[in-house]
Design an enzyme around this catalytic site. Structure first.
Site, PDB file in Angstrom:
ATOM      1  N   ARG A 302      70.375  29.701   8.236  1.00  0.00           N
ATOM      2  CA  ARG A 302      69.749  29.126   9.425  1.00  0.00           C
ATOM      3  C   ARG A 302      69.523  30.178  10.511  1.00  0.00           C
ATOM      4  NH1 ARG A 302      72.832  23.163   9.572  1.00  0.00           N
ATOM      5  NH2 ARG A 302      71.483  22.256   7.952  1.00  0.00           N
ATOM      6  N   TYR A 442      62.488  24.091   6.510  1.00  0.00           N
ATOM      7  CA  TYR A 442      63.531  24.420   5.539  1.00  0.00           C
ATOM      8  C   TYR A 442      64.810  24.935   6.199  1.00  0.00           C
ATOM      9  CZ  TYR A 442      61.853  29.381   5.072  1.00  0.00           C
ATOM     10  OH  TYR A 442      61.488  30.687   5.260  1.00  0.00           O
ATOM     11  N   GLU A 443      65.898  24.876   5.403  1.00  0.00           N
ATOM     12  CA  GLU A 443      67.264  25.119   5.870  1.00  0.00           C
ATOM     13  C   GLU A 443      67.666  24.156   6.991  1.00  0.00           C
ATOM     14  OE1 GLU A 443      68.808  26.795   3.925  1.00  0.00           O
ATOM     15  OE2 GLU A 443      67.226  27.966   2.984  1.00  0.00           O
ATOM     16  N   GLY A 444      67.120  22.961   6.940  1.00  0.00           N
ATOM     17  CA  GLY A 444      67.427  21.939   7.938  1.00  0.00           C
ATOM     18  C   GLY A 444      66.325  21.840   8.960  1.00  0.00           C
ATOM     19  N   GLN A 449      68.828  20.362  13.101  1.00  0.00           N
ATOM     20  CA  GLN A 449      69.436  21.332  14.014  1.00  0.00           C
ATOM     21  C   GLN A 449      69.784  20.674  15.351  1.00  0.00           C
ATOM     22  OE1 GLN A 449      70.005  24.237  12.501  1.00  0.00           O
ATOM     23  NE2 GLN A 449      68.811  23.396  10.794  1.00  0.00           N
TER      24      GLN A 449
END
Length: 608
Positions: A302, A442-444, A449
């Site tokens: 992230r 992506y990656e949350g 977040q």
């Protein structure tokens, strides 16, 4: 268009805002002298400009090719990755005992940013490998570290993270991939994973997959997920490569952007390897703690994705600025004898300055976060370590969420600066816009977040990290007030406006934190209805904080008699941030505090 690494701004942010000199004095970094850091940055700039950046357009126009489960990378990527590995770039921040260089994250961060700016698609492979290394060093067994980490750091092997399945996107409680214990202590995995970046390629000898899966007796939900190492090719006891594992690339996704990065659909247990049916895997750590372990990798990723947003914004800005300085169109608004380049038009200047100000502010925030990470791990004082750990963890969702959202904004402005030519692929501006669009996902996603920022990073500690930041901001505001009071007539108006808008932004930020803490218990939906505005508010204000600090440093250098145009340019960018970006804080704070109305409006509007 060629890419020029923004070394001057990078060095400024590292030294003046993130405190590089202090970081290099921490235990463990004694050998990282300032001259060594400068040499690393210079060599990194040479490498990315000469080797990686020319591949950016190639990757977009000649994506990897899939045939019968085998993926051939974009022409030039394999050689570039070999050069990347030979240069030791994968090991910058990893421990020397495993083949790395043991440098601070504050040094590794700009090197990674530059590679990401040169070619976002290329950079995704080493970024994910970094995450695998971090996870194995943190929770892997000694035998697993010895077997995998040196080859990952050395670039012989690469790594991936396997979370997502067709029915399990952000909700990993729905993961169905199975892992069945075997008599020899290994496991046989079966299932399907999607969106696996660099899940199959020909850049390295082996690919080490970290895979989330369930044991047969695992409890339901996220508490029943375990983490497994599943090599593409099995590793023999002597370290040599053995049989092809039962991991099969069924296809590659056709994407809006980052075309040069192969995004694979992987089948585990399809009977395609040389080991029979079921991919052979090895448990990492304890059973049913896989999601906890994977978060080590995800948090590293992230932060890195946030840096990708900054990197892509820098590339888009350079592209737009070069075009604006060459494109002749129209006469100056105040009148001129003939046509001028569009860089003279006020609104084009507004767009370019917005692009630059957002990029430089976010870069500074990310480097300050990296310095906090280094202090959290290496400072000799436990209280200082604890305080910096909390600060870093608070900043990570801001770095990821705000920096990736601004990348989309900056890339979109880049298209706008080009006018109609920006909509034409040949000019190159459109690629940055297409590539940027994945970053807030992506990656949350940004909402994930933001929910993390509200729940784990604000409510959990009663707002301690947020209020500590606000207190530090007020100290900086006092210094700005002093500087504005003694400024000459030419600078006073801009500094006073920066002071006033920074003051208002800090208060707006505090009002939002107060609202979240006061209403989370009785109006939780109202609080989370404003989570993304809260994240963006934090990003705007933290970015403003660093730009104010940059303005103070620049003013001091100019007062000391420096004729370096960099400081005047930086001061101008900071003043613009104060005039055009900081006012966003007021509306964002208002949106946070209107959460109850927003929740009711959503109900009435019937969007569910």
């Amino acid at each position: 268009m060629s890419y020029t690494t923004p070394l001057r701004d990078i060095r400024f942010a590292m030294k003046e805002l993130a405190g590089l000199d202090e970081i290099l004095k921490l235990p463990g970094f004694e050998e990282a002298e300032p001259d060594l850091v400068d040499a690393i940055l210079d060599e990194n700039a040479r490498f990315v400009q000469e080797v990686v950046a020319p591949l950016n357009v190639t990757g977009d126009r000649q994506p990897p090719v899939w045939k019968d489960g085998v993926v051939t990378a974009t022409p030039g990527f394999a050689q570039a990755f070999a050069d990347y590995s030979a240069g030791g770039w994968q090991g910058l921040q990893h421990p020397a005992q495993w083949g790395g260089q043991g440098l601070p994250q504050l040094v590794a961060a700009p090197a990674a940013e530059n590679i990401q700016a040169a070619s976002l698609a290329f950079s995704l492979c080493p970024m994910l490998t970094d995450g695998v290394i971090e996870a194995l060093l943190s929770v892997g067994s000694e035998a697993q570290r010895r077997a995998y980490v040196p080859n990952l750091i050395g670039g012989r092997w690469t790594g991936t993270m396997n979370l997502t399945e067709p029915q399990a996107g952000s909700d990993l409680a729905l993961v169905k991939t199975r892992a069945v214990p075997q008599p020899d202590g290994s496991y046989r995995l079966s299932g399907q994973k999607i969106f696996i970046t660099y899940g199959e390629h020909d850049l390295a000898e082996n690919i080490i997959h970290l895979v989330l899966a369930r044991l047969p007796d695992a409890p339901a939900g996220v508490k029943g997920i375990s983490l497994f190492i599943v090599p593409k090719i099995l590793v023999n006891e002597d370290g040599s490569l053995g049989k092809r594992n039962d991991v099969w690339c069924a296809s590659l996704e056709h994407k809006l952007g980052i075309h040069g990065s192969p995004t694979a659909v992987l089948l585990y247990g399809a009977g395609k390897g040389e080991v029979g049916e079921g991919a052979i895997g090895y448990l990492v750590g304890e059973a049913n703690r896989g999601l906890e372990y994977m978060f080590i990798m995800m948090n590293a990723a992230r932060y890195s994705v946030g840096q990708q947003g900054i990197a892509l914004a820098e590339r888009a800005y350079q592209h737009a600025q070069a075009y604006a300085r060459e494109r002749v169109q129209g006469r100056a608004i105040e009148g001129s004898a003939g046509p001028v380049t569009i860089s003279h038009h006020p609104d084009v200047q507004r767009m370019l300055l917005t692009m630059r100000a957002l990029t430089e502010a976010s870069r500074a925030v990310s480097y300050v976060a990296a310095a906090a990470h280094d202090k959290a791990d290496h400072h000799p004082d436990a209280e200082v370590r604890s305080r910096n750990r909390a600060f870093y963890e608070y900043l990570v969702p801001i770095v990821k969420g705000f920096s990736t959202e601004l990348a989309v904004e900056v890339a979109s402005l880049g298209v706008q600066v080009h006018g109609g030519m920006g909509f034409i692929e040949e000019t190159g501006a459109a690629q940055y816009y297409r590539d940027a669009r994945i970053l807030p996902i992506y990656e949350g996603t940004t909402a994930i977040q933001a929910n993390d920022l509200v729940g784990r990073k604000t409510l959990r500690d009663g707002g301690a990290a947020a209020y500590a930041s606000i207190a530090a901001m007020r100290d900086t505001l006092k210094a700005l007030q002093v500087e504005a009071s003694r400024a000459d007539a030419e600078s006073r108006e801009g500094l006073c406006l920066l002071r006033d808008h920074f003051d208002q932004a800090i208060q707006a930020y505090q009002d939002a934190v107060d609202f979240i803490l006061q209403h989370a218990a009785d109006h939780v939906r109202a609080v989370f209805a404003g989570s993304v505005p809260y994240l963006m508010l934090a990003g705007v204000t933290h970015g403003g904080w660093q730009m104010v600090r940059a303005a103070l440093v620049s003013r001091r250098r100019l007062a000391e008699g420096s004729d370096d145009s960099f400081y005047r340019n930086k001061l101008g960018t900071a003043l613009f941030y104060g005039a055009h970006i900081l006012p966003r804080a007021l509306s964002l704070s208002a949106a946070v505090r209107a959460g109850q109305v927003a929740d009711t409006a959503a109900d009435w509007a019937g969007v569910a």
